[in-house]
Each structure stands twice: as structure tokens, then as C-alpha cells.
Scaffold this motif. Structure first.
Motif, short mmCIF file in Angstrom:
data_model
loop_
_atom_site.label_atom_id
_atom_site.label_comp_id
_atom_site.label_asym_id
_atom_site.label_seq_id
_atom_site.Cartn_x
_atom_site.Cartn_y
_atom_site.Cartn_z
N GLN A 263 0.80 -1.19 -0.02
CA GLN A 263 -0.11 -0.09 0.14
C GLN A 263 0.92 1.23 0.06
O GLN A 263 2.09 1.26 0.31
N PRO A 264 0.42 2.26 -0.52
CA PRO A 264 1.00 3.46 -0.33
C PRO A 264 1.53 3.94 1.07
O PRO A 264 0.67 3.76 1.76
N LEU A 265 2.73 4.37 1.27
CA LEU A 265 3.14 4.65 2.85
C LEU A 265 2.88 6.16 2.81
O LEU A 265 3.01 6.94 1.94
N LEU A 266 2.85 6.54 4.30
CA LEU A 266 2.43 7.80 4.80
C LEU A 266 3.74 8.36 4.89
O LEU A 266 4.54 7.89 5.76
N LEU A 267 4.07 9.61 4.61
CA LEU A 267 4.98 10.46 5.00
C LEU A 267 4.62 11.43 6.19
O LEU A 267 3.38 11.42 6.41
N TRP A 268 5.60 11.97 6.83
CA TRP A 268 5.28 12.67 8.08
C TRP A 268 4.23 13.79 7.85
O TRP A 268 3.55 14.02 8.68
N LYS A 269 4.63 14.72 6.57
CA LYS A 269 3.48 15.60 6.03
C LYS A 269 2.06 15.08 5.94
O LYS A 269 1.28 15.79 6.14
N HIS A 270 1.92 13.68 5.37
CA HIS A 270 0.89 13.31 5.46
C HIS A 270 -0.10 13.21 6.52
O HIS A 270 -1.33 13.07 6.92
N TRP A 271 0.68 12.56 7.81
CA TRP A 271 0.20 12.22 9.09
C TRP A 271 -0.68 13.54 9.52
O TRP A 271 -1.48 13.55 10.27
N LEU A 272 0.16 14.62 9.29
CA LEU A 272 -0.25 15.84 9.89
C LEU A 272 -1.79 16.15 9.22
O LEU A 272 -2.51 17.11 10.04
#
Length: 423
Positions: A263-272
Motif C-alpha cells: 500500500q502507499p506509505l505515509l510521509l510525516w507531512k501526510h500524518w499531519l
């Protein structure tokens, strides 16, 4: 027919760790666990009741320690990853663990010892300034030991079953560490009371904490670092940091457990931009606040609100900890029912930082409201610690329940983020 031979060029699977190697790893965090138990349970009590510092001064030192820990944790993790190619012969993570152990051993006893060179005329701000550097060094060493010890797990074992086993052994020694601190505190207080032959009318006075108890906390801190240093030595002698073929280091967008499907993984900016990030963060922070504030103020509550003899500052926390430990076994069937998702290191680091800073700010706020600024305890402080235990932890408990309800009403659903969006 059995399975065929391994494909040419395939790397052989590493042998499982022996029992001695697993135990050697598990004791590597024992020193940290001993110091953390004494830090949260007895720091405020020692500074305010034994050293007679103001409530605000004691709270300021605890806040300093929590902020230093919160800042050092991500910084040490970042620097440890950058130094992965250094100290290859000894192991970069073991090297960071050794640095942290030395910092803890050399600084922690000074926190629970009288200020060197201070006298009756020394102003309080000077004494607090004396303790500050030792607290910062201790928190840096604590964070270095914690991060390096945790990051060793994927270096030592590969499959999830072995990782869970190492984590379980590590937690088992955390339990032993807390029992050791409270048992040693009870023994030292008991020995001090039995060695003082006092008139009957002075027995109640000797049962209260005061300047005469400085040797108890000093000896307890020396015992903590002495025993912890021995177990850290066993860790370094029995743990070998294996250097496997280079694989991609886990980063801020790497899940702790490999997903079943890509699956596409989340970067830190996505978590925000994920509402679930703030929901879980608030739930984690509030539940940790309940535990830490209860542990921090229980000794003060027993001493000033209930007026119990000082031996109870060891026995009551021991009973509380054992009760919590046994109730934790109920979480296994709960996890099977509701599941357990972990994600990237950024999530863990963010929540850990918020937990530590929030705990320090909460303690500082409570200490600032202390009704007896010019003395250890006046008539008003009897009810003050009672309401601190009831209203503050109860209020945080209500906030935690609301956060949990928000997860039930709006379940965690992470959006799929495409790193390379195409028009």
C-alpha cells in the motif's frame, strides 16, 4: 517431496538467538527502568519534603527533565541513524547505549544528593541551577539508552515472533525494576527507623519525611545506578550487534509490521493531515498523563493528605504497580478483539514528545497552584493533594474517555496518499 534447495545467491536465514543472548538483551534497559521509577515516584517528594525547596522550584526541575527528554529522544534517534556506519566493529547502537549508560551513572546520583557547596544561606535559585545540568545529562543518557536498545531488536532478530519475545522479556525486567526500587526504598526506610532509638513521643515525628532522610534517597540512588550498571555490563558482554546485508533503514514512513499487501506509505507531512493522528495522539497523551501524574503525586498524597508513616511511600506504589501489572494480562484478549495497528517512527516520536512535555507542564501547573508557598505544608495543602489526585487525574480521565468515544464514533481510516500523483 520436501522443499528444494535454496536459490543460488539467497542469504541464509540467521540462527535464532540463544536464551543467554535473549536475556542479555532484555537486561539492557534495566538501568533506565530503575531510574525512571525513582524519578517519577520520588523526585518531587525528595526536593520538596526532604530538601525543603519550594513547590514551584521542584516542579520546574521536573519540567526541565521532561522537556529535555522529549527533545533528546528524536535528536538521539536521528544522530544514531546517521552514525550507523561508525563503530562497525563494536556496533553503533551498542556504542550509543554505552554513552547513555555512562551519562546516567555519572549524573543520576547527584540529583538525589545534597547540593555540593550549598549552605543554609544559599539561595534556592542557585541550588536549582546546580541540579539543572545533572538533570539534562541524565535525560540525554536515558534517551540514548532507550533509543539504542529499542533499535537493536531488528538487528538481532528478523521474524515478528522473536521481536515480540524480546519485547516481552524487556517488559518483564521493567516489572522487576519497579519492584526493586520500591522494595529497596521500603528496606532503607525500615532500617533507618529501626536504627534510631528515640523516645515514644518522638516516634510520630521520626515517621515523617524530613532532612534526616537525605541518606535514604542518596543510598537508594547509588543502589539504583550500581545494580543497573552491573546489568548494563551483562548486556554489553552478552549482546552481539549483528551486521546484516544492507537493507533500507526504517524511516518515518516505514510501518513497524509489514502489511499483507503493498500500500502507499505515509510521509510525516501526510500524518499531519490525518484526523486519526490527532485522535490517537490525544488518547495516548491523556492515558499517559493519568499514569504519570498518579505516580508522581501518590507519595505526596500519602504524606501530606493522609499523614501516613513514610514507609507507605514504598508499599502503596508497589501495590499499585503490581495491580496494574496483573491487570495488563487482560489486554491480550482485548487486542485480539479490537486489533492493534502500529505505524511509522514519526508517529511514535510525536506522541512520545507530547506525552513527556505535557506531563512536565501539568506538574508545573499543579505545583504553581500550591497553597503554601513559604512552608512545606500548611493546613490548606492537606486538601490540595487530595484534589490533585481526584480532580486532575479524574479530569484527564474524562478527557481520555472522550478521545476514546471519538474513535468509536469516527473510526481510524487512513487515506491513501500517492507519492507520485499523476494528472
Amino acid at each position: 517431496m520436501g522443499p528444494g534447495p535454496p536459490a543460488a545467491g539467497a542469504a541464509p536465514s540467521p540462527r535464532p538467538l540463544s536464551l543467554v543472548a535473549r536475556l542479555s538483551y532484555a537486561v539492557g534497559h534495566f538501568l533506565n527502568d530503575l531510574c525512571a521509577s525513582m524519578w517519577f515516584t520520588y523526585l518531587l517528594l525528595y526536593l520538596h519534603s526532604v530538601r525543603a525547596y519550594s513547590s514551584r522550584g521542584a516542579g520546574l526541575l521536573l519540567l526541565l527533565g521532561q522537556v529535555a527528554d522529549g527533545l533528546c529522544t528524536p535528536l538521539v534517534g536521528y544522530e544514531a541513524d546517521r552514525a550507523a556506519s561508525c563503530c562497525a566493529r563494536y556496533g553503533p547502537r551498542k556504542a550509543w547505549h554505552l554513552v547513555g549508560t555512562v551519562c546516567v551513572v555519572l549524573s543520576f546520583p547527584f540529583i538525589f544528593s545534597p547540593c555540593l557547596g550549598c549552605g543554609a544561606a544559599t539561595p534556592e535559585w542557585a541550588a536549582l541551577l546546580y541540579y539543572g545540568p545533572f538533570i539534562v545529562i541524565f535525560q540525554f543518557g536515558w534517551a540514548s539508552t532507550q533509543i539504542s536498545h529499542l533499535s537493536l531488536i531488528p538487528e538481532l532478530v528478523t521474524n515478528d515472533h522473536e521481536k515480540v519475545e524480546l519485547t516481552a522479556l524487556r517488559y518483564a525486567f521493567t516489572v522487576v525494576a519497579n519492584i526493586t526500587v520500591y522494595g529497596a526504598a521500603w528496606l532503607l526506610l525500615h532500617l533507618q527507623g529501626s536504627s534510631r532509638a528515640e523516645p515514644a513521643q518522638d516516634i510520630s515525628i521520626s515517621d515523617q519525611l524530613g532532612g534526616q532522610d537525605v541518606p535514604v534517597f542518596r543510598n537508594l540512588s547509588l543502589l539504583v545506578v550500581g545494580v543497573g550498571a552491573v546489568f548494563s555490563l551483562l548486556f554489553h558482554l552478552g549482546t552481539r550487534e549483528r551486521r546484516r546485508p544492507h537493507v533500507e533503514e526504517p524511516g518515518e514512513h516505514t510501518p513497524l509490521l509489514a502489511p499483507a499487501t503493498a500500500q502507499p506509505l505515509l510521509l510525516w507531512k501526510h500524518w499531519l493531515r490525518e484526523p486519526a493522528f490527532y485522535q490517537v495522539g490525544m488518547l495516548y497523551m491523556t492515558t499517559r498523563l493519568i499514569v504519570n501524574l498518579s505516580q508522581t503525586y501518590m507519595a505526596m498524597y500519602l504524606t501530606y493528605s493522609l499523614h501516613l508513616p513514610k514507609k507507605f511511600i514504598a508499599t502503596i506504589p508497589l501495590v499499585m504497580y503490581l495491580s496494574g501489572f496483573f491487570s495488563s494480562f487482560l489486554m491480550k484478549p482485548v487486542n485480539k478483539c479490537i486489533g492493534r495497528n502500529n505505524s511509522g517512527a514519526f508517529v511514535y516520536g510525536s506522541m512520545s514528545f507530547s506525552d513527556k512535555v505535557a506531563n512536565g507542564l501539568a506538574v508545573m501547573a499543579i505545583q504553581s497552584l500550591h497553597p503554601c508557598p513559604s512552608e512545606l505544608c500548611c493546613r490548606a495543602c492537606v486538601s490540595f493533594y487530595h484534589w490533585a489526585m481526584v480532580a486532575v487525574t479524574g479530569g484527564v480521565g474524562v478527557a481520555a474517555a472522550l478521545c476514546l468515544c471519538s474513535l468509536l464514533l469516527w473510526p481510524i481510516r487512513l487515506r491513501r496518499w500517492d507519492r507520485d500523483p499523476r494528472p
